[in-house]
Every structure is written in structure tokens, then in C-alpha cells.
Write a protein that holds these residues in place. Structure first.
Motif, PDB file in Angstrom:
ATOM      1  N   PHE A   1      32.909  29.361  38.222  1.00  0.00           N
ATOM      2  CA  PHE A   1      33.875  30.449  37.852  1.00  0.00           C
ATOM      3  C   PHE A   1      33.054  31.120  36.505  1.00  0.00           C
ATOM      4  O   PHE A   1      33.395  32.042  36.540  1.00  0.00           O
ATOM      5  N   ALA A   2      31.709  31.088  36.496  1.00  0.00           N
ATOM      6  CA  ALA A   2      31.226  31.629  35.447  1.00  0.00           C
ATOM      7  C   ALA A   2      29.701  31.639  35.486  1.00  0.00           C
ATOM      8  O   ALA A   2      28.938  30.704  36.915  1.00  0.00           O
ATOM      9  N   GLY A   3      28.106  33.196  35.326  1.00  0.00           N
ATOM     10  CA  GLY A   3      27.756  32.780  35.116  1.00  0.00           C
ATOM     11  C   GLY A   3      27.490  33.291  36.560  1.00  0.00           C
ATOM     12  O   GLY A   3      27.725  34.503  37.174  1.00  0.00           O
ATOM     13  N   PRO A   4      25.470  33.767  37.265  1.00  0.00           N
ATOM     14  CA  PRO A   4      24.990  34.926  38.286  1.00  0.00           C
ATOM     15  C   PRO A   4      25.574  34.400  39.187  1.00  0.00           C
ATOM     16  O   PRO A   4      25.441  32.891  39.376  1.00  0.00           O
ATOM     17  N   CYS A   5      26.016  35.165  40.673  1.00  0.00           N
ATOM     18  CA  CYS A   5      26.474  34.707  41.501  1.00  0.00           C
ATOM     19  C   CYS A   5      25.150  36.063  42.474  1.00  0.00           C
ATOM     20  O   CYS A   5      24.706  36.729  41.814  1.00  0.00           O
ATOM     21  N   GLN A   6      24.756  35.728  43.781  1.00  0.00           N
ATOM     22  CA  GLN A   6      23.364  36.498  44.466  1.00  0.00           C
ATOM     23  C   GLN A   6      24.656  37.364  45.744  1.00  0.00           C
ATOM     24  O   GLN A   6      25.464  37.142  45.659  1.00  0.00           O
ATOM     25  N   THR A   7      23.868  38.131  45.815  1.00  0.00           N
ATOM     26  CA  THR A   7      25.025  39.528  46.316  1.00  0.00           C
ATOM     27  C   THR A   7      24.050  40.497  47.397  1.00  0.00           C
ATOM     28  O   THR A   7      22.774  40.447  46.836  1.00  0.00           O
ATOM     29  N   TRP A   8      24.808  40.402  48.036  1.00  0.00           N
ATOM     30  CA  TRP A   8      23.592  41.798  49.340  1.00  0.00           C
ATOM     31  C   TRP A   8      24.366  43.344  48.891  1.00  0.00           C
ATOM     32  O   TRP A   8      25.603  43.290  49.192  1.00  0.00           O
ATOM     33  N   GLU A   9      23.799  44.233  48.152  1.00  0.00           N
ATOM     34  CA  GLU A   9      24.526  45.346  48.032  1.00  0.00           C
ATOM     35  C   GLU A   9      23.290  47.086  48.438  1.00  0.00           C
ATOM     36  O   GLU A   9      21.782  46.269  47.950  1.00  0.00           O
ATOM     37  N   HIS A  10      23.501  46.798  48.960  1.00  0.00           N
ATOM     38  CA  HIS A  10      22.968  48.818  49.353  1.00  0.00           C
ATOM     39  C   HIS A  10      21.862  48.262  50.110  1.00  0.00           C
ATOM     40  O   HIS A  10      20.633  48.470  50.154  1.00  0.00           O
ATOM     41  N   GLY A  11      21.754  47.037  51.394  1.00  0.00           N
ATOM     42  CA  GLY A  11      20.576  46.056  51.828  1.00  0.00           C
ATOM     43  C   GLY A  11      19.523  46.241  50.559  1.00  0.00           C
ATOM     44  O   GLY A  11      18.750  45.409  51.591  1.00  0.00           O
ATOM     45  N   ARG A  12      19.653  45.031  49.952  1.00  0.00           N
ATOM     46  CA  ARG A  12      19.360  44.401  49.361  1.00  0.00           C
ATOM     47  C   ARG A  12      19.721  43.257  48.627  1.00  0.00           C
ATOM     48  O   ARG A  12      21.091  43.120  47.632  1.00  0.00           O
ATOM     49  N   VAL A  13      18.660  42.577  47.636  1.00  0.00           N
ATOM     50  CA  VAL A  13      19.308  41.141  46.604  1.00  0.00           C
ATOM     51  C   VAL A  13      19.754  41.681  46.164  1.00  0.00           C
ATOM     52  O   VAL A  13      18.881  42.349  45.370  1.00  0.00           O
ATOM     53  N   VAL A  14      20.857  41.790  44.891  1.00  0.00           N
ATOM     54  CA  VAL A  14      21.129  41.760  43.981  1.00  0.00           C
ATOM     55  C   VAL A  14      22.087  40.849  42.758  1.00  0.00           C
ATOM     56  O   VAL A  14      22.464  39.927  44.098  1.00  0.00           O
TER      57      VAL A  14
ATOM     58  N   PHE B   1      33.217  36.168  39.445  1.00  0.00           N
ATOM     59  CA  PHE B   1      34.456  36.389  39.104  1.00  0.00           C
ATOM     60  C   PHE B   1      34.882  37.801  38.317  1.00  0.00           C
ATOM     61  O   PHE B   1      36.023  38.095  37.581  1.00  0.00           O
ATOM     62  N   LEU B   2      33.971  39.151  38.690  1.00  0.00           N
ATOM     63  CA  LEU B   2      34.210  40.297  37.480  1.00  0.00           C
ATOM     64  C   LEU B   2      34.517  41.044  38.513  1.00  0.00           C
ATOM     65  O   LEU B   2      35.375  41.818  37.828  1.00  0.00           O
ATOM     66  N   GLU B   3      33.981  40.761  40.080  1.00  0.00           N
ATOM     67  CA  GLU B   3      34.439  41.539  40.805  1.00  0.00           C
ATOM     68  C   GLU B   3      36.147  40.962  41.820  1.00  0.00           C
ATOM     69  O   GLU B   3      35.461  40.000  42.299  1.00  0.00           O
ATOM     70  N   THR B   4      36.640  41.811  41.719  1.00  0.00           N
ATOM     71  CA  THR B   4      37.690  41.512  41.819  1.00  0.00           C
ATOM     72  C   THR B   4      38.283  42.084  43.870  1.00  0.00           C
ATOM     73  O   THR B   4      38.051  43.520  43.633  1.00  0.00           O
ATOM     74  N   ASP B   5      39.195  42.101  44.380  1.00  0.00           N
ATOM     75  CA  ASP B   5      39.200  42.870  45.932  1.00  0.00           C
ATOM     76  C   ASP B   5      40.941  41.792  45.709  1.00  0.00           C
ATOM     77  O   ASP B   5      41.364  41.041  45.736  1.00  0.00           O
ATOM     78  N   VAL B   6      41.793  42.688  46.551  1.00  0.00           N
ATOM     79  CA  VAL B   6      43.081  42.220  47.291  1.00  0.00           C
ATOM     80  C   VAL B   6      43.106  42.371  48.929  1.00  0.00           C
ATOM     81  O   VAL B   6      42.635  42.921  48.974  1.00  0.00           O
TER      82      VAL B   6
ATOM     83  N   TYR C   1      38.590  37.225  44.080  1.00  0.00           N
ATOM     84  CA  TYR C   1      37.329  37.115  42.833  1.00  0.00           C
ATOM     85  C   TYR C   1      35.782  36.706  43.874  1.00  0.00           C
ATOM     86  O   TYR C   1      35.383  35.706  44.276  1.00  0.00           O
ATOM     87  N   GLU C   2      35.185  37.417  42.915  1.00  0.00           N
ATOM     88  CA  GLU C   2      33.988  37.567  43.395  1.00  0.00           C
ATOM     89  C   GLU C   2      33.167  36.264  43.269  1.00  0.00           C
ATOM     90  O   GLU C   2      33.020  35.622  41.989  1.00  0.00           O
ATOM     91  N   CYS C   3      32.226  35.826  43.949  1.00  0.00           N
ATOM     92  CA  CYS C   3      31.925  34.260  43.404  1.00  0.00           C
ATOM     93  C   CYS C   3      30.325  34.000  44.759  1.00  0.00           C
ATOM     94  O   CYS C   3      30.055  34.558  45.524  1.00  0.00           O
ATOM     95  N   ALA C   4      29.784  32.652  43.474  1.00  0.00           N
ATOM     96  CA  ALA C   4      28.291  32.082  44.395  1.00  0.00           C
ATOM     97  C   ALA C   4      28.224  31.670  45.387  1.00  0.00           C
ATOM     98  O   ALA C   4      29.127  30.340  45.256  1.00  0.00           O
TER      99      ALA C   4
ATOM    100  N   GLY D   1      42.981  36.912  29.959  1.00  0.00           N
ATOM    101  CA  GLY D   1      42.144  37.147  30.497  1.00  0.00           C
ATOM    102  C   GLY D   1      42.863  37.578  31.581  1.00  0.00           C
ATOM    103  O   GLY D   1      43.097  39.686  32.183  1.00  0.00           O
ATOM    104  N   THR D   2      43.314  37.379  32.730  1.00  0.00           N
ATOM    105  CA  THR D   2      43.480  37.291  33.661  1.00  0.00           C
ATOM    106  C   THR D   2      45.123  38.266  33.638  1.00  0.00           C
ATOM    107  O   THR D   2      44.923  39.419  34.138  1.00  0.00           O
ATOM    108  N   ILE D   3      45.606  37.947  32.572  1.00  0.00           N
ATOM    109  CA  ILE D   3      47.087  38.861  32.344  1.00  0.00           C
ATOM    110  C   ILE D   3      46.676  40.686  32.177  1.00  0.00           C
ATOM    111  O   ILE D   3      47.308  41.373  32.684  1.00  0.00           O
ATOM    112  N   ARG D   4      45.316  39.952  30.518  1.00  0.00           N
ATOM    113  CA  ARG D   4      45.093  41.283  30.527  1.00  0.00           C
ATOM    114  C   ARG D   4      44.591  42.659  31.571  1.00  0.00           C
ATOM    115  O   ARG D   4      45.118  44.119  31.419  1.00  0.00           O
TER     116      ARG D   4
END
Length: 439
Positions: free
Chosen positions: A188-201, A206-211, A225-228, A304-307
């Protein structure tokens, strides 16, 4: 002529998910095969009750410290398959995988840790040279989700993005293992690896969210919430041309996400110890008050989630009132994969999602779902072992139709109760539902 005994060695067999996997693999094991299940754990006492429920003579119990190199190698020698259910995988997976490669014994785990999955990938060349298959991430997420993605990608000519989602819910007033909660809190905190624009970033968890509309009993507009998680580590190897691959998760009821986020950030910033965080979570889950010191950080995360507008105040107040009354909602959990791309030049969204969960279904807990999926992967793996080698994640080797059918058997479900296939617009691709495939 005596039949050759096929041995499956389970390490960390006393864990909740592994026990389910054992029971459900035994449920579908071929009666004509001479199976022997050898169940090992550093504390094997809970396994005796499980063995009593299995066919007589089909399983044995033993004590094993997997960090004892000599004992580990003696136990796995000549096994048909070794299944690792002991965590945390960042400590346990590598020594067992290395022993299996050395002894040329096939390996399978249900690892859901991003860092240990990256470490496993580093053993691919060694495993190929030894001619040994190392099956990683064979649970629900990762595992089922990887197969769902491979299935949905078959609807596309080109693929733009893959969104992998998981949610797991309240299982009542029961404590979780400390290793499980350690892993969960770090997620729930710290870095996570994701794949963006064809490369590892690297993103921040938990900062990026989607519904998404995930169906089941969740209704429209459920927030994730985006997670590792390992899917973002393994899938780019299979589909490097995809622009975006990410994993998003959530706990249910939704206010728990803010609470866990606040606790995890406090651990990350050394404001509380991990042991304090684990004790607090287990206290709250088992209807105890919990440390006031940790509550301060939990409520900060909730605020924070409310705000940020991620959750309504009324929803939070309802949850806190229910928790204060020591009431627990019915379990809800699911897996959801959304693939976006094109077919014949037309924009297409292809979704695979779990059809049902909760009371009255086979998906009544995280252990039930994960254990059923692991048992299905085991059944497929023992058929595929002869032709495979290297470090393999489910999208590399598991056929979706065969897997769905096997999962229906291990979970005791009807085929149409496993996976829903939804394609939009439906004119672009014929949606393939499991019930249609296996009629």
C-alpha cells in the motif's frame, strides 16, 4: 507391472491457500494415476486434519525447514512437481527454485510479490539449460488474471493497454498470518513497477486510481488503486508491444483502502514499526480496538481518500459505525481484466471477469479462489511438464479454455459460473463464453 508413483511435494503446505490447493487438486486427481502428495511445513501439525479428509494413503505429512539445504534437496529428489506455498516469497522462492533447478525437478508457486518475481526471471537461463520448468505466479492474481489477459488478447489485432484488477473482501473476525499482512501492508506504499509507453517505469503505489464496472455484486464504478504486482513484471515479456500494462487492486469495503494506505505510509516513514502495523490490523479484523497510536495514521489515510474525492463521507461513516458494532459484511472478491485495442480497424474493449463470488458460490474467501486456481494450474502443469523449460508465468503456457474448464472442476463450479467474456462493441468480435465453448 507396478505403476510409477507420481510425487507432488508441497512446501509450506499448512498455509490457508496451499491447504485449499491440496484438497482441490485431490478432488480432481486422475484415479488411474498413482499420486502421492507429500505435505511439508516447518509447523506441520495442522496438516493431519487435512490428510484425514483425503483418500486413504494418498498423502503424508512431514516437518521441513526449507532453509536447510540438505534436507530440502533430499525431500524434492525425484519429485514430479514441487509446489511452494511458504512465504514471504522474497525469502523463500529463490532457495527452493535453485534446488529444483539443481535437481532437475519441476517447480510451481503462487507468488504474488513483485520483487521476488523479478528475481525469478533472472533464473530463466539456468532453468532452460537444466531443462526444468519453473511455473511462477500460479494463483488467482497473478495466475487466473494472466490467463484472462491471454484470452482477451485473442480478440484483438493490435493491443494498446492491459488493466489487471483484483479485489478481496472482509472474511469475518479472523486473524491473518503475519507474513501475509507484512506483504499486504508493503503493497500500500512505496514504489511499484509498471509498463508505460513500451518500457519499464516506476510509479508510487496507490497514487494512480481508476474506476471500472466489474459486475458481480459490486455494481457500477468500483474504484481501484495501482499497486505492485507480478503481472506488470511478466506480461511485458510476452507482449512487449503493448503501450501500457498496469495492475490495480482494492480491499472491500472501500474505506479499508484508506486505512491500509495510512498505516503503510506510517511504516514507510518509520513512524511505526511493521510489527505494530500487523498487530493493529489483526486487532481491528478480530473486532478489538487496536492501538490508538496506529489509529492516528489509519484515520489520516482515510481522510486522504475523502479529501481526494475517492470515497464519500457517508460511506466512511457507515463503515465506521458497522465496525464499531462488530458487524462484518458478506465476503466479496473478484478478478477483472480489461484489454483495449483494435480489431479490423475498429476500437475494441475486451473484458474477462469472475462471474460470481460470495456466499453460496465457490469463491467465499481469498484462500478459496487462490487455492482453486493453484490446483487447476497444478493439474495442467503435470500434463505439460515434458515439453517445457525455463521460468514461465501463466500467459506463457496455460491454454485459457483448458484452464477455465479445470478451474470449474477444482472450484466445484459450473462452467458459466467461472468467467464472463464481454466485448464492446459486440459487432467487432464474437464474445466467447465458457458455457458456449464447452457445450
Amino acid at each position: 507391472m507396478a505403476r510409477e508413483t507420481k510425487r507432488i511435494v508441497f512446501i509450506g503446505a499448512a498455509g490457508d491457500m496451499c491447504r485449499v490447493a491440496i484438497e482441490r487438486f485431490a478432488r480432481i486427481a486422475d484415479d488411474d494415476a498413482n499420486w502421492k502428495l507429500q505435505l511439508y511445513d516447518i509447523r506441520p501439525e495442522p496438516l493431519h486434519a487435512l490428510v484425514a479428509q483425503l483418500p486413504a494413503g494418498s498423502a503424508t505429512v512431514g516437518s521441513l525447514d526449507l532453509f536447510d539445504e540438505g534436507a530440502l534437496r533430499e525431500v524434492i529428489e525425484g519429485a514430479t512437481l514441487v509446489v511452494l506455498g511458504a512465504g514471504p516469497y522474497i525469502r523463500t522462492a529463490e532457495p527452493v527454485m535453485e534446488a529444483c533447478i539443481e535437481k532437475r525437478v519441476p517447480y510451481l508457486d503462487l507468488d504474488d510479490d513483485e520483487a521476488s518475481t523479478r528475481a525469478a526471471m533472472e533464473l530463466d537461463v539456468q532453468a532452460r539449460q537444466a531443462g526444468v520448468p519453473i511455473f511462477v505466479g500460479c494463483g488467482a492474481s497473478p495466475g487466473l488474471t494472466n490467463v484472462m489477459a491471454a484470452d482477451a488478447l485473442r480478440d484483438m489485432d493490435t493491443v494498446e493497454r492491459i488493466d489487471v484488477c483484483w479485489v478481496t473482501g472482509d472474511e469475518g473476525p479472523v486473524a491473518f498470518g503475519r507474513a501475509v499482512l507484512d506483504h499486504a501492508i508493503r503493497g500500500f506504499a512505496g514504489p511499484c513497477q509498471t509498463w508505460e509507453h513500451g518500457r519499464v517505469v516506476t510509479h508510487q503505489t496507490f497514487l494512480e486510481t481508476d474506476v471500472f464496472d466489474i459486475g458481480n455484486s459490486f455494481g457500477d464504478g468500483y474504484r481501484f488503486y495501482e499497486c505492485a504486482h507480478p503481472e506488470a513484471v511478466t506480461m511485458p515479456r510476452r507482449w512487449p508491444g503493448v503501450d501500457r500494462i498496469r495492475v490495480l487492486g482494492a480491499l472491500d469495503p472501500p474505506p479499508i483502502n484508506g486505512i491500509m494506505r495510512g498505516i503503510a505510509v506510517a511504516v514507510q516513514h518509520n513512524k511505526i514499526e511493521m510489527s505494530e502495523a500487523i498487530d493493529f490490523v489483526n486487532d481491528v479484523m478480530t473486532d478489538q480496538t487496536g492501538s490508538l497510536k496506529v489509529w492516528r495514521h489509519a484515520l489520516a489515510g482515510l481522510w486522504g481518500t475523502i479529501r481526494r474525492g475517492e470515497i464519500r463521507v457517508t460511506e466512511v461513516l457507515k463503515y465506521l459505525a458497522t465496525a464499531a458494532a462488530k458487524k462484518h459484511p458478506e465476503y466479496r472478491g473478484t478478478n477483472y481484466v480489461r484489454v483495449t485495442g483494435t480489431r479490423d480497424g475498429e476500437k475494441v474493449v475486451s473484458v474477462r471477469r469472475l462471474a460470481v463470488s460470495g456466499p453460496g458460490t465457490a469463491w467465499t474467501s481469498m484462500a478459496a479462489g487462490t487455492g482453486s486456481a493453484t490446483a487447476a494450474f497444478m493439474a495442467l502443469a503435470v500434463d505439460e511438464i515434458g515439453g517445457l523449460s525455463g521460468v514461465l508465468s501463466p500467459e506463457d503456457w496455460a491454454d485459457p479454455e483448458r484452464f477455465y474448464a479445470t478451474l470449474a472442476a477444482t472450484s466445484g463450479s459450473k462452467p458459466h459460473e467461472v468467467i464472463e467474456a464481454i466485448v464492446s462493441p459486440s459487432s467487432a468480435v464474437t464474445a466467447r463464453r465458457l458455457s458456449d465453448v464447452h457445450q
